[in-house]
Design a protein around this motif. Sequence first.
Motif, PDB file in Angstrom:
ATOM      1  N   ASP A  16       0.823  -1.198   0.000  1.00 36.59           N
ATOM      2  CA  ASP A  16       0.000   0.000   0.000  1.00 36.59           C
ATOM      3  C   ASP A  16       0.866   1.260   0.000  1.00 36.59           C
ATOM      4  OD1 ASP A  16      -2.856   1.048   0.380  1.00 36.59           O
ATOM      5  OD2 ASP A  16      -1.811   1.998   2.065  1.00 36.59           O
ATOM      6  N   VAL A  17       1.875   1.305   0.857  1.00 38.81           N
ATOM      7  CA  VAL A  17       2.721   2.501   0.930  1.00 38.81           C
ATOM      8  C   VAL A  17       3.599   2.618  -0.317  1.00 38.81           C
ATOM      9  CG1 VAL A  17       4.785   1.700   2.202  1.00 38.81           C
ATOM     10  CG2 VAL A  17       3.893   3.999   2.602  1.00 38.81           C
ATOM     11  N   LYS A  22       4.478   5.997  -5.107  1.00 40.35           N
ATOM     12  CA  LYS A  22       4.478   6.180  -6.565  1.00 40.35           C
ATOM     13  C   LYS A  22       3.429   7.216  -6.982  1.00 40.35           C
ATOM     14  CE  LYS A  22       6.601   2.009  -8.174  1.00 40.35           C
ATOM     15  NZ  LYS A  22       6.586   1.029  -9.249  1.00 40.35           N
ATOM     16  N   GLN A  23       2.248   7.158  -6.383  1.00 43.62           N
ATOM     17  CA  GLN A  23       1.214   8.149  -6.711  1.00 43.62           C
ATOM     18  C   GLN A  23       1.646   9.543  -6.293  1.00 43.62           C
ATOM     19  OE1 GLN A  23      -2.986   7.084  -5.860  1.00 43.62           O
ATOM     20  NE2 GLN A  23      -2.108   5.153  -5.143  1.00 43.62           N
ATOM     21  N   GLU A 112       1.751   9.133   5.437  1.00 45.75           N
ATOM     22  CA  GLU A 112       2.975   8.361   5.255  1.00 45.75           C
ATOM     23  C   GLU A 112       3.702   8.127   6.584  1.00 45.75           C
ATOM     24  OE1 GLU A 112       4.020   9.468   0.640  1.00 45.75           O
ATOM     25  OE2 GLU A 112       4.848  10.757   2.205  1.00 45.75           O
ATOM     26  N   ILE A 113       3.707   9.114   7.461  1.00 43.96           N
ATOM     27  CA  ILE A 113       4.320   8.941   8.781  1.00 43.96           C
ATOM     28  C   ILE A 113       3.623   7.814   9.532  1.00 43.96           C
ATOM     29  CG2 ILE A 113       4.579  10.029  11.070  1.00 43.96           C
ATOM     30  CD1 ILE A 113       5.079  12.708   9.475  1.00 43.96           C
ATOM     31  N   ALA A 114       2.303   7.810   9.520  1.00 40.17           N
ATOM     32  CA  ALA A 114       1.552   6.738  10.178  1.00 40.17           C
ATOM     33  C   ALA A 114       1.861   5.384   9.545  1.00 40.17           C
ATOM     34  CB  ALA A 114       0.049   7.026  10.112  1.00 40.17           C
ATOM     35  N   SER A 115       1.929   5.350   8.229  1.00 41.76           N
ATOM     36  CA  SER A 115       2.197   4.092   7.522  1.00 41.76           C
ATOM     37  C   SER A 115       3.572   3.531   7.876  1.00 41.76           C
ATOM     38  CB  SER A 115       2.103   4.298   6.010  1.00 41.76           C
ATOM     39  OG  SER A 115       0.799   4.645   5.634  1.00 41.76           O
TER      40      SER A 115
END
Length: 166
Positions: A16-17, A22-23, A112-115
């Motif tokens: 997922d990350v 990429k997105q 992103e930090i959470a991921s």
Amino acid sequence: MARKTIEDLFIHELSDVYSAEKQGAKALPRLARAATNPALADTFTRHLEESHGQIERIDQFTELTGLKLKRMKCVAMEGLVEESKEILDEIDKGPVLDAALIAAAQKVEHYEIASYGTLIAMAKQLGLKAEAVNLLKQTLAEEKASDENLTRIAEEGGNQAAAKKS
């Protein structure tokens, strides 16, 4: 893919990350072009370079661990990118748009930090190689630094310029 084990969940979250990075990398050049604040435009450009390195780190991670990513699209990042497109369509170029871009970018950074924080905790739980976990930690540190830089830009005049425009 069924997520029945912590390893299944880890692979899902890492995939997922990877998609999210990429997105995000595809969206950053558009944000850099839209920003009128030079520091903000530079931040987006630098973060694009970091994003390429972060994608490369995930590739290194999978090589080190032997884990295989799943093909998937991060729907959360898809929504955040779509939100940034709406911002670009609805707000004229200038300080208010810059403030909106900072807000949109910080939402991405927080996601992103959470991921990465979650991935690090799971990787440790799975007993993955410290060398691999350190790759995730490097990316987490970059994401936190990007978020702090966006806050600094907002506090050092980005949001004040937008307030004067009101």
